[in-house]
Design a protein around this motif. Structure first.
Motif, PDB file in Angstrom:
ATOM      1  N   TYR A   1     -12.140  -6.337  10.974  1.00 48.32           N
ATOM      2  CA  TYR A   1     -11.084  -6.203  11.963  1.00 48.32           C
ATOM      3  C   TYR A   1     -10.937  -4.729  12.329  1.00 48.32           C
ATOM      4  O   TYR A   1     -11.106  -3.845  11.479  1.00 48.32           O
TER       5      TYR A   1
ATOM      6  N   GLN B   1      -1.118  -4.475   8.871  1.00 43.58           N
ATOM      7  CA  GLN B   1      -0.194  -3.740   8.001  1.00 43.58           C
ATOM      8  C   GLN B   1       1.058  -3.338   8.772  1.00 43.58           C
ATOM      9  O   GLN B   1       1.002  -2.947   9.941  1.00 43.58           O
TER      10      GLN B   1
ATOM     11  N   TYR C   1       0.310   5.344   1.087  1.00 42.96           N
ATOM     12  CA  TYR C   1      -0.532   6.357   1.712  1.00 42.96           C
ATOM     13  C   TYR C   1       0.195   7.700   1.675  1.00 42.96           C
ATOM     14  O   TYR C   1       1.418   7.756   1.658  1.00 42.96           O
TER      15      TYR C   1
ATOM     16  N   GLU D   1       1.233  -6.060   4.016  1.00 44.78           N
ATOM     17  CA  GLU D   1       0.209  -6.659   4.865  1.00 44.78           C
ATOM     18  C   GLU D   1       0.377  -8.159   4.993  1.00 44.78           C
ATOM     19  O   GLU D   1       0.625  -8.861   4.006  1.00 44.78           O
TER      20      GLU D   1
ATOM     21  N   PHE E   1      -3.026   0.615  -3.975  1.00 45.61           N
ATOM     22  CA  PHE E   1      -2.547  -0.608  -3.367  1.00 45.61           C
ATOM     23  C   PHE E   1      -2.424  -1.695  -4.422  1.00 45.61           C
ATOM     24  O   PHE E   1      -2.947  -1.575  -5.540  1.00 45.61           O
TER      25      PHE E   1
ATOM     26  N   ARG F   1     -10.803  -2.660   8.905  1.00 38.38           N
ATOM     27  CA  ARG F   1     -10.554  -3.429   7.703  1.00 38.38           C
ATOM     28  C   ARG F   1     -11.627  -4.490   7.562  1.00 38.38           C
ATOM     29  O   ARG F   1     -11.879  -5.266   8.495  1.00 38.38           O
TER      30      ARG F   1
ATOM     31  N   LEU G   1      -5.328   6.621   1.414  1.00 37.27           N
ATOM     32  CA  LEU G   1      -4.777   5.595   0.533  1.00 37.27           C
ATOM     33  C   LEU G   1      -4.682   6.112  -0.898  1.00 37.27           C
ATOM     34  O   LEU G   1      -5.666   6.584  -1.468  1.00 37.27           O
TER      35      LEU G   1
ATOM     36  N   PHE H   1       0.835  -1.202   0.000  1.00 36.82           N
ATOM     37  CA  PHE H   1       0.000   0.000   0.000  1.00 36.82           C
ATOM     38  C   PHE H   1       0.870   1.253   0.000  1.00 36.82           C
ATOM     39  O   PHE H   1       1.946   1.271   0.587  1.00 36.82           O
TER      40      PHE H   1
ATOM     41  N   LYS I   1      -8.926  -2.815   1.945  1.00 38.03           N
ATOM     42  CA  LYS I   1      -8.016  -1.770   2.402  1.00 38.03           C
ATOM     43  C   LYS I   1      -8.336  -1.393   3.836  1.00 38.03           C
ATOM     44  O   LYS I   1      -9.403  -1.692   4.370  1.00 38.03           O
ATOM     45  N   LEU I   2      -7.380  -0.723   4.474  1.00 42.33           N
ATOM     46  CA  LEU I   2      -7.592  -0.155   5.804  1.00 42.33           C
ATOM     47  C   LEU I   2      -8.203   1.234   5.660  1.00 42.33           C
ATOM     48  O   LEU I   2      -7.766   2.013   4.812  1.00 42.33           O
TER      49      LEU I   2
END
Lengths: 110, 115
Positions: free
Chosen positions: B33, A99, A35, A94, A48, B95, A45, A33, B102-103
């Motif tokens: 999560y 992450q 950011y 990840e 990714f 997530r 973000l 990813f 994605k987070l």
């Protein structure tokens, strides 16, 4: 221990330059990813990747592109840097939904 | 789309005291999560604690624990016996359990620790 490294801690570039930010992870993670972090905005973000040569746009992809030719390396490219791209850039990989972040690159575009 | 809200931009705690950082989230999913990440000044972001939505028991990691209220969509972090090294920015993150998700991060809270 997972290790995520980024090519530079600090970078100063001129408006219009092409900029490459490199990220490398050493744990064979599938997902990586990019950011950007700005005060008051948190982490946003950009892009990714969940496999080699695969990429997905994040929330703010405009002005950026990415490359993932090898599993361990994920590159962020600013095709023509602009002053509004001055920011902290964080890379992450990840594993098991968690992450792991690199140290960040503080990019200043003048 | 999922959102994560951290409404307090800053908090302060006395060394050795307990502090709770708040986080709420919005989702229509049932399997996901939640995380708290810590970013010390000029240092790397690290994972503090993780909570699986399907687990009723609140996660604990040494002095860090969470209060996970699934129905209320609330996920707070409690830091006990605060130490000077706890001073950092803390981010709450969500997530989905779907692969290749994605987070989503909150905007973060800056925690200062008074000696």
């Amino acid at each position: 221990d997972v290790k995520v490294t980024q090519s530079s801690r600090y970078l100063v570039k001129r408006t219009g330059e092409k900029v490459f930010l490199e990220c490398v992870q050493d744990m064979d993670h599938e997902n990586m990813f990019w950011y950007r972090q700005d005060p008051g905005l948190g982490l946003r973000l950009i892009y990714f990747s969940y496999d080699v040569k695969m990429k997905e746009k994040g929330d703010i992809p405009e002005g950026y592109s990415v490359s993932r030719e090898k599993k361990e390396r994920f590159s962020l490219i600013l095709e023509s840097a602009s002053t509004n791209q001055t920011s902290m850039y964080l890379c992450a990989s990840e594993r098991s939904y968690e992450q792991y972040f690199g140290p960040g690159t503080r990019l200043t575009v003048t | 789309a999922q959102t994560v809200t951290q409404s307090q931009p800053e908090m302060s705690v006395q060394e050795a005291e307990t502090v709770t950082l708040s986080c709420t989230y919005d989702t229509s999913e049932s399997d996901y999560y939640l995380f708290w990440y810590k970013q010390p000044p000029s240092r790397q972001m690290i994972l503090v604690i993780r909570q699986e939505a399907y687990k009723q028991q609140n996660a604990t990691e040494n002095r860090f624990s969470v209060n996970f209220q699934k129905a209320a969509k609330s996920f707070s972090l409690k830091i006990s016996d605060s130490q000077l090294g706890d001073a950092a920015m803390y981010f709450c993150a969500y997530r989905s359990a779907w692969a290749n998700s994605k987070l989503t991060f909150g905007k973060g809270i800056t925690l200062s620790v008074r000696p």
